[in-house]
Scaffold this active site. Sequence first.
Site, PDB file in Angstrom:
ATOM      1  N   HIS A  22      82.987 129.327  -1.565  1.00 44.72           N
ATOM      2  CA  HIS A  22      81.726 128.661  -1.905  1.00 44.72           C
ATOM      3  C   HIS A  22      82.047 127.339  -2.592  1.00 44.72           C
ATOM      4  CE1 HIS A  22      77.633 128.041  -3.236  1.00 44.72           C
ATOM      5  NE2 HIS A  22      78.109 127.778  -4.441  1.00 44.72           N
ATOM      6  N   ASP A  32      90.785 123.592  36.031  1.00 46.12           N
ATOM      7  CA  ASP A  32      89.509 123.230  36.652  1.00 46.12           C
ATOM      8  C   ASP A  32      89.474 123.472  38.163  1.00 46.12           C
ATOM      9  OD1 ASP A  32      88.622 122.352  34.198  1.00 46.12           O
ATOM     10  OD2 ASP A  32      88.119 120.327  34.855  1.00 46.12           O
ATOM     11  N   ILE A  45      78.445 116.160  29.317  1.00 44.72           N
ATOM     12  CA  ILE A  45      78.830 114.746  29.339  1.00 44.72           C
ATOM     13  C   ILE A  45      77.622 113.860  29.050  1.00 44.72           C
ATOM     14  CG2 ILE A  45      79.677 112.855  30.813  1.00 44.72           C
ATOM     15  CD1 ILE A  45      81.536 114.851  32.149  1.00 44.72           C
ATOM     16  N   ALA A  75      76.143 112.235  35.545  1.00 43.54           N
ATOM     17  CA  ALA A  75      76.942 113.331  34.946  1.00 43.54           C
ATOM     18  C   ALA A  75      76.290 114.647  35.353  1.00 43.54           C
ATOM     19  CB  ALA A  75      76.993 113.179  33.434  1.00 43.54           C
ATOM     20  N   ALA A  83      71.466 116.338  31.899  1.00 42.87           N
ATOM     21  CA  ALA A  83      71.508 116.592  30.444  1.00 42.87           C
ATOM     22  C   ALA A  83      72.487 117.714  30.159  1.00 42.87           C
ATOM     23  CB  ALA A  83      70.118 116.930  29.921  1.00 42.87           C
TER      24      ALA A  83
HETATM   25  P1  FAD Z   1      92.786 117.716  34.955  1.00 33.73           P
HETATM   26  O1  FAD Z   1      92.722 117.404  33.508  1.00 33.73           O
HETATM   27  O2  FAD Z   1      91.748 117.146  35.849  1.00 33.73           O
HETATM   28  O3  FAD Z   1      94.225 117.316  35.445  1.00 33.73           O
HETATM   29  C1  FAD Z   1      94.643 117.393  36.760  1.00 33.73           C
HETATM   30  C2  FAD Z   1      95.780 116.419  36.955  1.00 33.73           C
HETATM   31  O4  FAD Z   1      96.339 116.646  38.237  1.00 33.73           O
HETATM   32  C3  FAD Z   1      95.349 114.959  36.938  1.00 33.73           C
HETATM   33  O5  FAD Z   1      96.225 114.223  36.131  1.00 33.73           O
HETATM   34  C4  FAD Z   1      95.448 114.518  38.401  1.00 33.73           C
HETATM   35  O6  FAD Z   1      95.799 113.160  38.532  1.00 33.73           O
HETATM   36  C5  FAD Z   1      96.562 115.401  38.879  1.00 33.73           C
HETATM   37  N1  FAD Z   1      96.558 115.689  40.318  1.00 33.73           N
HETATM   38  C6  FAD Z   1      95.534 116.182  41.073  1.00 33.73           C
HETATM   39  N2  FAD Z   1      95.941 116.401  42.332  1.00 33.73           N
HETATM   40  C7  FAD Z   1      97.249 116.047  42.365  1.00 33.73           C
HETATM   41  C8  FAD Z   1      98.246 116.063  43.362  1.00 33.73           C
HETATM   42  N3  FAD Z   1      97.977 116.505  44.598  1.00 33.73           N
HETATM   43  N4  FAD Z   1      99.470 115.613  43.044  1.00 33.73           N
HETATM   44  C9  FAD Z   1      99.755 115.160  41.799  1.00 33.73           C
HETATM   45  N5  FAD Z   1      98.886 115.140  40.814  1.00 33.73           N
HETATM   46  C10 FAD Z   1      97.639 115.588  41.089  1.00 33.73           C
HETATM   47  N6  FAD Z   1      87.014 120.074  27.858  1.00 33.73           N
HETATM   48  C11 FAD Z   1      87.119 120.637  26.625  1.00 33.73           C
HETATM   49  O7  FAD Z   1      87.619 121.755  26.514  1.00 33.73           O
HETATM   50  N7  FAD Z   1      86.691 119.975  25.504  1.00 33.73           N
HETATM   51  C12 FAD Z   1      86.133 118.747  25.574  1.00 33.73           C
HETATM   52  O8  FAD Z   1      85.759 118.174  24.541  1.00 33.73           O
HETATM   53  C13 FAD Z   1      86.005 118.133  26.836  1.00 33.73           C
HETATM   54  N8  FAD Z   1      85.477 116.902  26.951  1.00 33.73           N
HETATM   55  C14 FAD Z   1      85.390 116.323  28.184  1.00 33.73           C
HETATM   56  C15 FAD Z   1      84.815 115.062  28.272  1.00 33.73           C
HETATM   57  C16 FAD Z   1      84.691 114.451  29.504  1.00 33.73           C
HETATM   58  C17 FAD Z   1      84.069 113.077  29.585  1.00 33.73           C
HETATM   59  C18 FAD Z   1      85.186 115.106  30.676  1.00 33.73           C
HETATM   60  C19 FAD Z   1      85.110 114.437  32.009  1.00 33.73           C
HETATM   61  C20 FAD Z   1      85.755 116.356  30.591  1.00 33.73           C
HETATM   62  C21 FAD Z   1      85.858 116.989  29.344  1.00 33.73           C
HETATM   63  N9  FAD Z   1      86.397 118.259  29.211  1.00 33.73           N
HETATM   64  C22 FAD Z   1      86.474 118.846  27.979  1.00 33.73           C
HETATM   65  C23 FAD Z   1      86.891 119.007  30.378  1.00 33.73           C
HETATM   66  C24 FAD Z   1      88.432 118.893  30.470  1.00 33.73           C
HETATM   67  O9  FAD Z   1      88.781 117.533  30.521  1.00 33.73           O
HETATM   68  C25 FAD Z   1      88.915 119.609  31.707  1.00 33.73           C
HETATM   69  O10 FAD Z   1      88.453 120.947  31.693  1.00 33.73           O
HETATM   70  C26 FAD Z   1      90.434 119.626  31.748  1.00 33.73           C
HETATM   71  O11 FAD Z   1      90.946 118.318  31.756  1.00 33.73           O
HETATM   72  C27 FAD Z   1      90.927 120.364  32.989  1.00 33.73           C
HETATM   73  O12 FAD Z   1      92.303 120.405  32.967  1.00 33.73           O
HETATM   74  P2  FAD Z   1      93.168 120.559  34.324  1.00 33.73           P
HETATM   75  O13 FAD Z   1      94.581 120.457  33.908  1.00 33.73           O
HETATM   76  O14 FAD Z   1      92.712 121.737  35.059  1.00 33.73           O
HETATM   77  O15 FAD Z   1      92.745 119.309  35.210  1.00 33.73           O
HETATM   78  P1  NAD Z   2      77.325 119.962  33.291  1.00 36.05           P
HETATM   79  O1  NAD Z   2      77.413 121.049  34.286  1.00 36.05           O
HETATM   80  O2  NAD Z   2      77.606 120.261  31.868  1.00 36.05           O
HETATM   81  O3  NAD Z   2      75.865 119.320  33.329  1.00 36.05           O
HETATM   82  C1  NAD Z   2      75.318 118.779  34.479  1.00 36.05           C
HETATM   83  C2  NAD Z   2      73.820 118.734  34.325  1.00 36.05           C
HETATM   84  O4  NAD Z   2      73.287 117.964  35.372  1.00 36.05           O
HETATM   85  C3  NAD Z   2      73.178 120.111  34.403  1.00 36.05           C
HETATM   86  O5  NAD Z   2      72.281 120.287  33.338  1.00 36.05           O
HETATM   87  C4  NAD Z   2      72.475 120.094  35.747  1.00 36.05           C
HETATM   88  O6  NAD Z   2      71.294 120.886  35.783  1.00 36.05           O
HETATM   89  C5  NAD Z   2      72.155 118.622  35.886  1.00 36.05           C
HETATM   90  N1  NAD Z   2      71.975 118.156  37.267  1.00 36.05           N
HETATM   91  C6  NAD Z   2      72.682 118.496  38.360  1.00 36.05           C
HETATM   92  N2  NAD Z   2      72.244 117.809  39.447  1.00 36.05           N
HETATM   93  C7  NAD Z   2      71.238 117.007  39.015  1.00 36.05           C
HETATM   94  C8  NAD Z   2      70.401 116.048  39.644  1.00 36.05           C
HETATM   95  N3  NAD Z   2      70.509 115.780  40.945  1.00 36.05           N
HETATM   96  N4  NAD Z   2      69.476 115.410  38.894  1.00 36.05           N
HETATM   97  C9  NAD Z   2      69.354 115.666  37.560  1.00 36.05           C
HETATM   98  N5  NAD Z   2      70.125 116.576  36.912  1.00 36.05           N
HETATM   99  C10 NAD Z   2      71.065 117.227  37.625  1.00 36.05           C
HETATM  100  O7  NAD Z   2      78.273 118.803  33.853  1.00 36.05           O
HETATM  101  P2  NAD Z   2      78.812 117.467  33.179  1.00 36.05           P
HETATM  102  O8  NAD Z   2      78.016 117.103  32.001  1.00 36.05           O
HETATM  103  O9  NAD Z   2      78.989 116.514  34.295  1.00 36.05           O
HETATM  104  O10 NAD Z   2      80.235 117.918  32.685  1.00 36.05           O
HETATM  105  C11 NAD Z   2      81.153 118.515  33.598  1.00 36.05           C
HETATM  106  C12 NAD Z   2      81.976 119.529  32.921  1.00 36.05           C
HETATM  107  O11 NAD Z   2      82.972 118.908  32.110  1.00 36.05           O
HETATM  108  C13 NAD Z   2      81.213 120.413  31.936  1.00 36.05           C
HETATM  109  O12 NAD Z   2      80.529 121.447  32.561  1.00 36.05           O
HETATM  110  C14 NAD Z   2      82.334 120.930  31.095  1.00 36.05           C
HETATM  111  O13 NAD Z   2      82.944 121.982  31.770  1.00 36.05           O
HETATM  112  C15 NAD Z   2      83.260 119.747  31.014  1.00 36.05           C
HETATM  113  N6  NAD Z   2      83.024 119.022  29.746  1.00 36.05           N
HETATM  114  C16 NAD Z   2      83.200 119.692  28.577  1.00 36.05           C
HETATM  115  C17 NAD Z   2      82.968 119.057  27.376  1.00 36.05           C
HETATM  116  C18 NAD Z   2      83.141 119.817  26.097  1.00 36.05           C
HETATM  117  O14 NAD Z   2      83.735 120.878  26.134  1.00 36.05           O
HETATM  118  N7  NAD Z   2      82.657 119.320  24.963  1.00 36.05           N
HETATM  119  C19 NAD Z   2      82.553 117.730  27.354  1.00 36.05           C
HETATM  120  C20 NAD Z   2      82.352 117.090  28.565  1.00 36.05           C
HETATM  121  C21 NAD Z   2      82.609 117.749  29.759  1.00 36.05           C
END
Ligand code: FAD
Ligand code: NAD
Length: 476
Positions: A453, A321, A194, A278, A191
Amino acid sequence: MADAQKFDLIVIGGGPAGYHAAIRAAQLGLKVACIDRWIGRDGKQALGGTCLNVGCIPSKALLDSSKQFWNLTHNLPVHGISVENAKVDLATFIGRKNKIVQQFTGGVAMLFKANKITPFLGTGKLLKGNQVEVTGNDGSKQILQAPNVIIASGSVPIELPFAKFDGKYIVDNAGALDFDAVPKRLGVIGAGVIGLELGSVWKRLGAQVTILEALPDFLGAADADIAKAAAREFKKQELDIKLGAKVSKAEIKKNVVEVTYSDKDGEHTLTVDKLLVAVGRRAYTENLLGDDTGVKTDERGRIEVDEHCWTGVDGVWAIGDCVRGAMLAHKGFEEGMMVAELIAGKAGHVDYDIIPWVIYTEPEIAWAGKTEQQCKAENIPYKVGTFPFAAIGRAVAMNEPAGMVKMIAHAETDRILGVHMVGAEVSELIAEAVVAMAFKGSSEDLARIVHAHPTLSEAVHEAALSVDKRAIHKAN
Ligand code: FAD
Ligand code: NAD
């Protein structure tokens, strides 16, 4: 192999962190290469990483589409508007999301061109002496060289050993953004952000959603009052969140997934049509570092860096990340720009204390700074002001009265320590709190600023007034 191609900067990874670093460095006059291997639906390189391809943007596209449908069926009748036989065409629903993804990944490619950044389609590996080996997606190999290399390789979903992704029944975020039919029953493990966001999407389209969370507390990272208020709203939406649920097994059986979990009442079986796992993400650093580069990783596989994202190896940096800190796109953006500026000899800085968090559920959840629990744990003297959206004219006019704003200020200096919100459009309201905190503002500063407002921002104003027990539209 031919001689190494020379650049001023090589960026490994073209996600939010990497592409911000590349563009800022190019703006500052550096000759930049950026390597990324992500391929889009059109078979071309899709820059933008997790965020643009399977994260922030596609999830918000689906959240918005599903919100429109939910409003049609649940909120519009209150306004005297009704529609019979409302239905969703899932192909259009998902297709719209795919178009938005393509528009934005293509946009990054255009920005690269405009900034004369050289993109490489393939996998980068850091070698000794700031060389990077690029293995093209076609298998070709070449060597690049630069005085500075930034690693921005991002993260990938954590896989549970007893619930391995098969892409059809047990899926990660990418799978849950692409279902070809609304699952009748969707199980979610975790929860977290994601689980709540994607669980909401499919719930709004009619799925019965059960979320299994291992921890006993809901949204432990958020302020407890905000988490409590949000949980109340999710319950009303019939999102079934089971806390303290330890999952031990997930078996695919005849088109369904049987999930075994135990809680304080014993062992249970949950049968679902799809299971989204997730449970967090992990830094992606596989095959990224050659021998003897000197770059270290920690016990969680994250690249070790200092507060300026320097790895300790001359000219090697890591951002986003794949390093410590929040896994958020905007944290990566800022680190990318900081490092590019440091490389170009300028001052670069990220204020890690006020990185805003937003969860795009309905109502939305947003915060920046310290929670009340953190203030208590750190023995910081504090005072609190709160204000409910139910007393805000605009929120009521919008039929979105749920939630509140909570402001925490230092008891002696009045400096704002944290602002926490749950309610309509708080993803936008949080920016005011971030600006106030970045300028080291006090609750009195915000209380003295004129807010239009009727707007939702009046809840921030009233919460600031409430810190000093002088909110106008509630008893203090
Ligand atoms: P990434 O976005 O993971 O990018 C890394 C890139 O490097 C990728 O394109 C990968 O293919 C490439 N790569 C990796 N290794 C190599 C290599 N050796 N050679 C060449 N290319 C490589 N964050 C928010 O702030 N707001 C949100 O609303 C939000 N929503 C999300 C929803 C979901 C479903 C998920 C999964 C994540 C969400 N996040 C959100 C988190 C956000 O997506 C990540 O924090 C962000 O993308 C990280 O950016 P990054 O550039 O570090 O890595
Ligand atoms: P999360 O860390 O937000 O949540 C994971 C949840 O899974 C936690 O509550 C944890 O206690 C629970 N959990 C872990 N192991 C478990 C198990 N074995 N059984 C049941 N519950 C378990 O991670 P996420 O939702 O996978 O998202 C990953 C990251 O992506 C987020 O932490 C965030 O950094 C980023 N993200 C950000 C946004 C946004 O900014 N709106 C949206 C999506 C993702």
